[in-house]
Design an enzyme around this catalytic site. Structure first.
Site, PDB file in Angstrom:
ATOM      1  N   MET A   1      -9.036   8.145  -0.304  1.00  0.00           N
ATOM      2  CA  MET A   1      -9.884   8.548   0.835  1.00  0.00           C
ATOM      3  C   MET A   1     -10.388   9.969   0.604  1.00  0.00           C
ATOM      4  SD  MET A   1      -7.653   7.188   4.067  1.00  0.00           S
ATOM      5  CE  MET A   1      -6.698   5.672   3.992  1.00  0.00           C
TER       6      MET A   1
ATOM      7  N   HIS B   1      -1.345  -1.402  -4.138  1.00  0.00           N
ATOM      8  CA  HIS B   1      -2.595  -0.983  -3.495  1.00  0.00           C
ATOM      9  C   HIS B   1      -2.609   0.540  -3.329  1.00  0.00           C
ATOM     10  CE1 HIS B   1      -6.091  -1.921  -0.900  1.00  0.00           C
ATOM     11  NE2 HIS B   1      -5.665  -0.954  -0.097  1.00  0.00           N
TER      12      HIS B   1
ATOM     13  N   SER C   1       0.841  -1.198   0.000  1.00  0.00           N
ATOM     14  CA  SER C   1       0.000   0.000   0.000  1.00  0.00           C
ATOM     15  C   SER C   1       0.872   1.242   0.000  1.00  0.00           C
ATOM     16  CB  SER C   1      -0.905   0.016   1.228  1.00  0.00           C
ATOM     17  OG  SER C   1      -1.482   1.309   1.365  1.00  0.00           O
TER      18      SER C   1
ATOM     19  N   ASP D   1      -6.736  -6.384   4.396  1.00  0.00           N
ATOM     20  CA  ASP D   1      -6.121  -5.058   4.409  1.00  0.00           C
ATOM     21  C   ASP D   1      -6.138  -4.478   5.814  1.00  0.00           C
ATOM     22  OD1 ASP D   1      -5.191  -2.518   3.835  1.00  0.00           O
ATOM     23  OD2 ASP D   1      -6.946  -1.917   2.652  1.00  0.00           O
TER      24      ASP D   1
ATOM     25  N   HIS E   1      -8.440   1.057  -3.814  1.00  0.00           N
ATOM     26  CA  HIS E   1      -9.357   0.853  -2.688  1.00  0.00           C
ATOM     27  C   HIS E   1     -10.037   2.189  -2.403  1.00  0.00           C
ATOM     28  CE1 HIS E   1      -9.622  -0.141   1.930  1.00  0.00           C
ATOM     29  NE2 HIS E   1     -10.815  -0.087   1.359  1.00  0.00           N
TER      30      HIS E   1
ATOM     31  N   MET F   1     -12.195   4.448  -0.485  1.00  0.00           N
ATOM     32  CA  MET F   1     -12.860   4.740   0.786  1.00  0.00           C
ATOM     33  C   MET F   1     -13.522   6.100   0.636  1.00  0.00           C
ATOM     34  SD  MET F   1      -9.802   3.259   3.162  1.00  0.00           S
ATOM     35  CE  MET F   1      -8.663   3.305   1.768  1.00  0.00           C
TER      36      MET F   1
ATOM     37  N   MET G   1     -11.521  -5.866   5.579  1.00  0.00           N
ATOM     38  CA  MET G   1     -10.717  -4.895   6.328  1.00  0.00           C
ATOM     39  C   MET G   1     -10.381  -5.466   7.702  1.00  0.00           C
ATOM     40  SD  MET G   1     -10.140  -2.163   4.502  1.00  0.00           S
ATOM     41  CE  MET G   1      -9.311  -1.312   5.852  1.00  0.00           C
TER      42      MET G   1
ATOM     43  N   ASP H   1      -4.794   3.656  -1.850  1.00  0.00           N
ATOM     44  CA  ASP H   1      -5.881   4.013  -0.937  1.00  0.00           C
ATOM     45  C   ASP H   1      -6.421   5.393  -1.257  1.00  0.00           C
ATOM     46  OD1 ASP H   1      -6.126   1.758   0.936  1.00  0.00           O
ATOM     47  OD2 ASP H   1      -4.037   2.217   1.397  1.00  0.00           O
TER      48      ASP H   1
HETATM   49  C1  DX5 Z   1      -6.280   1.697   5.697  1.00  0.00           C
HETATM   50  C2  DX5 Z   1      -5.876   1.322   4.300  1.00  0.00           C
HETATM   51  C3  DX5 Z   1      -4.778   0.347   4.217  1.00  0.00           C
HETATM   52  C4  DX5 Z   1      -3.471   0.808   4.823  1.00  0.00           C
HETATM   53  C5  DX5 Z   1      -2.836  -0.389   5.415  1.00  0.00           C
HETATM   54  O1  DX5 Z   1      -7.510   2.335   5.661  1.00  0.00           O
HETATM   55  O2  DX5 Z   1      -6.982   0.769   3.587  1.00  0.00           O
HETATM   56  O3  DX5 Z   1      -4.571  -0.077   2.882  1.00  0.00           O
HETATM   57  O4  DX5 Z   1      -2.592   1.367   3.900  1.00  0.00           O
HETATM   58  O5  DX5 Z   1      -1.717   0.020   6.112  1.00  0.00           O
HETATM   59  P1  DX5 Z   1      -0.996  -0.954   7.148  1.00  0.00           P
HETATM   60  O6  DX5 Z   1      -0.506  -2.137   6.365  1.00  0.00           O
HETATM   61  O7  DX5 Z   1       0.092  -0.111   7.697  1.00  0.00           O
HETATM   62  O8  DX5 Z   1      -2.004  -1.358   8.182  1.00  0.00           O
HETATM   63 ZN    ZN Z   2      -6.538  -0.127   1.616  1.00  0.00          ZN
END
Ligand code: DX5
Ligand code: ZN
Length: 219
Positions: A32, A28, A5, A170, A61, A63, A132, A30
């Site tokens: 947000m 990956h 990620s 994740d 991903h 969010m 998650m 993220d």
């Molecule tokens: C959190 C993200 C994850 C995050 C995971 O909301 O969806 O993808 O990057 O990070 P680690 O591996 O540090 O928990």
């Molecule tokens: Zn993620």
């Protein structure tokens, strides 16, 4: 499969950080929006820029509050897998159809407290299930082992042929937690802080993959 990620990467040097995880199966990303989750990260322009600097398939991903509007745009841009949150989607079946029509895999994410059973029918329209294992929003949180019951349930449904999804996990995946997730039946492991916090991210990708394969009995 290991999906580093980039949430834990240095955003000022993203192309270098992507190159640092060569050998990873997926990358990956993220996304947000500061509404579905408190945090704000990156969006479509950065995904488009990443597509120009790497051949690693992008695992986006989302969010975000409005995947019904935005998800298909990531697929059209060229993302390999686009995952939306079931808690945010108004019409998840339409979203899945649109993602697949745009040439992407359709992914469905569930937060730690969201039950799996309620969405089995919806999952028949999806290619990937993202379980998650932390509350979404931030990297570097502690793994929540209770979500592995959902992984085991999904694994059983896939192995029995009732569902056909790749099972992804994740949040909080590292050298200490990846084996239990692999034993529970995860196919694809997202890891942010464990990979980008390592001295050599590419080596950590290989270490995590080996640990998972051994725990799953596939080494
Ligand atoms: C959190 C993200 C994850 C995050 C995971 O909301 O969806 O993808 O990057 O990070 P680690 O591996 O540090 O928990
Ligand atoms: Zn993620």
């Amino acid at each position: 499969m290991i999906a580093p990620s980039i949430l834990s990467a240095d955003f000022a040097r993203l192309a270098d950080e992507v190159a640092a995880v060569r050998g990873a199966e997926w990358l990956h990303v993220d996304v947000m929006d500061a509404h579905f989750v408190p945090n704000l990260t990156i969006g479509l322009p950065v995904v488009e820029a990443l597509l120009g600097v790497t051949d690693i398939p992008l695992d986006c991903h989302l969010m975000i509050d409005d995947p019904d509007t935005w998800a298909v745009r990531y697929a059209k841009a060229g993302a390999h897998n686009v995952t939306i949150h079931i808690e945010a989607a108004d019409d998840p079946l339409r979203i899945a159809d649109e993602l697949r029509a745009a040439g992407a895999l359709a992914g469905l994410a569930i937060k730690p407290k969201t039950p799996l059973e309620a969405y089995i029918e919806v999952l028949r329209h999806y290619d990937t299930l993202l379980v998650m294992s932390v509350e979404p929003g931030f990297g570097g949180q502690r793994f929540i082992p209770e979500v592995l019951d959902k992984v085991r349930a999904a694994r059983r449904l896939v192995d029995s042929g009732e569902l056909s999804v790749l099972v992804e996990i994740d949040g909080g995946i590292n050298e200490e937690t990846i084996e239990q997730a692999a034993e529970a039946g995860v196919d694809c492991f997202v890891a942010g802080s464990a990979v980008y916090g390592a001295d050599d991210p590419a080596t950590m990708v290989a270490v995590l993959r080996d640990l998972a394969a051994a725990a799953a009995g596939r080494d």
